[in-house]
Structure formats: structure tokens, C-alpha cells
Scaffold this motif. Sequence first.
Motif, PDB file in Angstrom:
ATOM      1  N   ASP A   6      16.277   0.821  -2.694  1.00 28.38           N
ATOM      2  CA  ASP A   6      15.316   0.158  -3.566  1.00 28.38           C
ATOM      3  C   ASP A   6      14.018  -0.052  -2.800  1.00 28.38           C
ATOM      4  O   ASP A   6      14.009  -0.085  -1.568  1.00 28.38           O
ATOM      5  CB  ASP A   6      15.863  -1.195  -4.027  1.00 28.38           C
ATOM      6  CG  ASP A   6      16.961  -1.046  -5.063  1.00 28.38           C
ATOM      7  OD1 ASP A   6      17.090   0.049  -5.626  1.00 28.38           O
ATOM      8  OD2 ASP A   6      17.688  -2.028  -5.300  1.00 28.38           O
ATOM      9  N   PRO A   7      12.890  -0.215  -3.510  1.00 25.94           N
ATOM     10  CA  PRO A   7      11.631  -0.442  -2.798  1.00 25.94           C
ATOM     11  C   PRO A   7      11.689  -1.674  -1.909  1.00 25.94           C
ATOM     12  O   PRO A   7      12.249  -2.704  -2.293  1.00 25.94           O
ATOM     13  CB  PRO A   7      10.622  -0.634  -3.944  1.00 25.94           C
ATOM     14  CG  PRO A   7      11.224   0.046  -5.121  1.00 25.94           C
ATOM     15  CD  PRO A   7      12.704  -0.144  -4.973  1.00 25.94           C
ATOM     16  N   HIS A  22      -1.863   0.356  -7.201  1.00 22.75           N
ATOM     17  CA  HIS A  22      -0.856   0.788  -8.180  1.00 22.75           C
ATOM     18  C   HIS A  22      -1.449   1.420  -9.427  1.00 22.75           C
ATOM     19  O   HIS A  22      -0.796   2.228 -10.095  1.00 22.75           O
ATOM     20  CB  HIS A  22       0.047  -0.390  -8.565  1.00 22.75           C
ATOM     21  CG  HIS A  22      -0.612  -1.421  -9.435  1.00 22.75           C
ATOM     22  ND1 HIS A  22      -0.643  -1.324 -10.808  1.00 22.75           N
ATOM     23  CD2 HIS A  22      -1.242  -2.583  -9.124  1.00 22.75           C
ATOM     24  CE1 HIS A  22      -1.261  -2.379 -11.309  1.00 22.75           C
ATOM     25  NE2 HIS A  22      -1.638  -3.155 -10.304  1.00 22.75           N
ATOM     26  N   THR A  23      -2.702   1.093  -9.752  1.00 23.53           N
ATOM     27  CA  THR A  23      -3.307   1.657 -10.972  1.00 23.53           C
ATOM     28  C   THR A  23      -3.732   3.111 -10.800  1.00 23.53           C
ATOM     29  O   THR A  23      -4.111   3.761 -11.774  1.00 23.53           O
ATOM     30  CB  THR A  23      -4.540   0.841 -11.401  1.00 23.53           C
ATOM     31  OG1 THR A  23      -5.546   0.938 -10.386  1.00 23.53           O
ATOM     32  CG2 THR A  23      -4.174  -0.616 -11.627  1.00 23.53           C
ATOM     33  N   ASP A  53       3.825   3.034  -0.281  1.00 23.82           N
ATOM     34  CA  ASP A  53       3.909   1.584  -0.505  1.00 23.82           C
ATOM     35  C   ASP A  53       2.688   1.190  -1.324  1.00 23.82           C
ATOM     36  O   ASP A  53       1.557   1.309  -0.852  1.00 23.82           O
ATOM     37  CB  ASP A  53       3.917   0.820   0.817  1.00 23.82           C
ATOM     38  CG  ASP A  53       5.101   1.190   1.697  1.00 23.82           C
ATOM     39  OD1 ASP A  53       6.160   1.517   1.154  1.00 23.82           O
ATOM     40  OD2 ASP A  53       4.956   1.154   2.945  1.00 23.82           O
ATOM     41  N   THR A  54       2.901   0.709  -2.538  1.00 23.40           N
ATOM     42  CA  THR A  54       1.781   0.447  -3.431  1.00 23.40           C
ATOM     43  C   THR A  54       1.427  -1.039  -3.478  1.00 23.40           C
ATOM     44  O   THR A  54       2.259  -1.893  -3.221  1.00 23.40           O
ATOM     45  CB  THR A  54       2.093   0.970  -4.849  1.00 23.40           C
ATOM     46  OG1 THR A  54       0.895   0.943  -5.635  1.00 23.40           O
ATOM     47  CG2 THR A  54       3.174   0.152  -5.533  1.00 23.40           C
ATOM     48  N   TRP A  55       0.189  -1.321  -3.831  1.00 27.62           N
ATOM     49  CA  TRP A  55      -0.336  -2.691  -3.861  1.00 27.62           C
ATOM     50  C   TRP A  55      -1.248  -2.865  -5.064  1.00 27.62           C
ATOM     51  O   TRP A  55      -1.670  -1.876  -5.651  1.00 27.62           O
ATOM     52  CB  TRP A  55      -1.100  -3.013  -2.570  1.00 27.62           C
ATOM     53  CG  TRP A  55      -2.101  -1.950  -2.193  1.00 27.62           C
ATOM     54  CD1 TRP A  55      -1.886  -0.837  -1.437  1.00 27.62           C
ATOM     55  CD2 TRP A  55      -3.475  -1.888  -2.579  1.00 27.62           C
ATOM     56  NE1 TRP A  55      -3.045  -0.079  -1.319  1.00 27.62           N
ATOM     57  CE2 TRP A  55      -4.029  -0.703  -2.019  1.00 27.62           C
ATOM     58  CE3 TRP A  55      -4.304  -2.707  -3.355  1.00 27.62           C
ATOM     59  CZ2 TRP A  55      -5.365  -0.317  -2.210  1.00 27.62           C
ATOM     60  CZ3 TRP A  55      -5.638  -2.320  -3.536  1.00 27.62           C
ATOM     61  CH2 TRP A  55      -6.154  -1.132  -2.962  1.00 27.62           C
ATOM     62  N   LYS A  78       7.652  -0.693 -13.309  1.00 30.72           N
ATOM     63  CA  LYS A  78       6.962   0.575 -13.564  1.00 30.72           C
ATOM     64  C   LYS A  78       6.804   1.392 -12.289  1.00 30.72           C
ATOM     65  O   LYS A  78       7.134   2.589 -12.250  1.00 30.72           O
ATOM     66  CB  LYS A  78       5.589   0.301 -14.182  1.00 30.72           C
ATOM     67  CG  LYS A  78       4.767   1.548 -14.457  1.00 30.72           C
ATOM     68  CD  LYS A  78       3.410   1.177 -15.045  1.00 30.72           C
ATOM     69  CE  LYS A  78       2.534   2.411 -15.260  1.00 30.72           C
ATOM     70  NZ  LYS A  78       1.203   2.027 -15.823  1.00 30.72           N
ATOM     71  N   VAL A  79       6.317   0.758 -11.218  1.00 30.19           N
ATOM     72  CA  VAL A  79       6.090   1.521  -9.983  1.00 30.19           C
ATOM     73  C   VAL A  79       7.418   1.864  -9.305  1.00 30.19           C
ATOM     74  O   VAL A  79       7.538   2.903  -8.650  1.00 30.19           O
ATOM     75  CB  VAL A  79       5.138   0.783  -9.018  1.00 30.19           C
ATOM     76  CG1 VAL A  79       3.757   0.636  -9.650  1.00 30.19           C
ATOM     77  CG2 VAL A  79       5.691  -0.564  -8.578  1.00 30.19           C
ATOM     78  N   ALA A  80       8.424   0.983  -9.467  1.00 23.19           N
ATOM     79  CA  ALA A  80       9.742   1.322  -8.928  1.00 23.19           C
ATOM     80  C   ALA A  80      10.287   2.564  -9.595  1.00 23.19           C
ATOM     81  O   ALA A  80      10.870   3.444  -8.940  1.00 23.19           O
ATOM     82  CB  ALA A  80      10.697   0.145  -9.103  1.00 23.19           C
ATOM     83  N   ASP A  81      10.097   2.668 -10.894  1.00 20.86           N
ATOM     84  CA  ASP A  81      10.546   3.855 -11.620  1.00 20.86           C
ATOM     85  C   ASP A  81       9.772   5.106 -11.216  1.00 20.86           C
ATOM     86  O   ASP A  81      10.276   6.226 -11.342  1.00 20.86           O
ATOM     87  CB  ASP A  81      10.423   3.634 -13.129  1.00 20.86           C
ATOM     88  CG  ASP A  81      11.514   2.726 -13.683  1.00 20.86           C
ATOM     89  OD1 ASP A  81      12.563   2.588 -13.020  1.00 20.86           O
ATOM     90  OD2 ASP A  81      11.312   2.145 -14.771  1.00 20.86           O
TER      91      ASP A  81
END
Length: 309
Positions: A52-53, A248-249, A273-275, A285-288
Motif C-alpha cells: 500500500d502507499p 496530485h492534480t 510519491d504524490t503531494w 484516487k491516487v492510490a488507485d
Amino acid sequence: MYVRPATAAAAAFLGFTLTLLGGTASSAAANGPDSAAATAAAAAADRAVLGDPVVYAHRGASAYAPENTLDAIDMAMRLGFDWVENDVQRTRDGELVVIHDDTLSRTTDVEEVFPDRKPWRVKDFTAAEIARLDAGSWFDEEFGGARVPTLREYMGRVQRNQQRLLLEIKKPELYPGIEEQTLQLLDELGWLDERHVTRRLVVQSFSADSVRIVHGLRPDLVTAFLGTPTVADLPKYAEFTDRINPWHTTISADWVEAVHDLLGAHGRAMEVDTWIVDDAATARKVADMGVDGIITNAPDVVQAAIDGL
């Protein structure tokens, strides 16, 4: 959801081991003297192995305590998160300090203490002058008296808390040589040995040149570039970094997959790794999309969201 290649076999082994032990790591930890913290730590270990993230507490748990202070990383620890993120800049007399903005006005009372020093840039103040400032009351009076920590002080608290660090070199163009100075301090404090370098430290920057310098000075270090390069440009970054850390956008599942398809500076699949993700819907959403880590001001909110996937 993307599962990091190195974790699949480990996950199977962990499941087998826990079966032999008669329960999960989290349930075992719940019987300890501090069940809440122990359970959170064990669950975090389980998540890391299962792919998982990873959740990073941005500037500490900065939704709940003043950013980049010792209070913020202590809050992250109490919430059960061992990865914290910070920002490093330099004072006029050469001290490395932990603060995000290149001015002191937003997060301290510098305008009251030094009213004639506008625009109150970090690099124009000595470490002793900055140590006089209140870096907590702007957030909440409960944190009145919190200080802008030096990097040395900050690392001492991270070490005491047994945490891990995502260290950002902030605006390196303002501070020539800050990469080498930061690494020298980390080395002096014992943070550049094999155990820390492989498990507890990542250095990142918005400056590709700065990341390249860090990689050149310490090729063993894990590094990250903050931004969203085009897919066509990604191979250039893979030469000197291990991770691409975007807002993340700006990303899609296809872009994340393109990063994962490349081998980074250490010959492993590059990571993302997103922020800055602070709500449950965006976290899911970002995990998917398959990101490897999520950088957040509210780590508990994000963790609860991805735990439910």
C-alpha cells in the motif's frame, strides 16, 4: 492498484509467518503497554510489506500542529506515522534551519520582533535571531513558544522518535553549497550509514540540479525530484534520481505507470510519491493510480482512506 515488485513475495511470507504465530502483527501489538501506538506502528509495517502507499507526514502532522516544528513531528509520532517530511534552508551565519518559506513572516512573529527588517528573509537573519521567534502562535495559541528548529535539533528529535525523514532542500539557488553542507551534517549525526541510507532517509528538491548534486556527492542515497516531467523527459531524470514526486492534480494512472516502467539511479523501478493530499476521496484516487507514497498534512485521514481500499 500497483503493487511494488519487491513486496509481493514478502507479503506472502509475512502472511505465512503471521499464521504460524497465531495472529496479525497489529492484534499482537494491541496487547502491549501502549496499544494505540503499537497497533498503529504494526499496521504501518504490514501496509509497507503489502505494497500500500506509504504515508508521509508533510512538514510533520501539520494539519494538527505548526508546520516544521518539533511539535509537528511529535504529533506525527503520536498518530503512528514514522515518515515525516521537512524543508531545509540556511541562515545568514550558515546554520541550517527547518522552515518552508524563504521568508519568516507567515509562520513566526518576526514582524513584531524585528519590525524594521522587511522582507524578513531567512537568509538575512542569524540563527540566534531566528531562535528568538515564536513559530507556534500563528497556528494556535496552544503552541505558543514553539521555535524554528535548526536541522541539528530537528534530527535529534527524529532520532529520538525513531522516525524516518523525507528531507527537502528548499530553494537551493538561494544557498550555494547547501547540498554538501546538509550531507555533512547528516553524516556527522550518523544518518549516512548504510542502515539510515537504505531505510530511513530520502532527499528531494524541486531543483533537478540540486538532486543531481546530491546524487553525485552520495550515489548511495535515495533521491527524489519534485515535479511532473513529461513522459518523454522521464529517462533523463532516471539517470540521477529514484523517485518522481508530483503534485496530485498533475498525474494520471498512465503517467504513474510510465515512471514505474523505468529503472532509476539505483537500478530499481522508479517510484512516485504524490503531494499534497488531505482528503479521503483524493487519497483513494491516487492510490488507485498506483502511487507508492502519499505526502499529506493529515496523515490519519489519508491512512484511514487507503486502509479501506
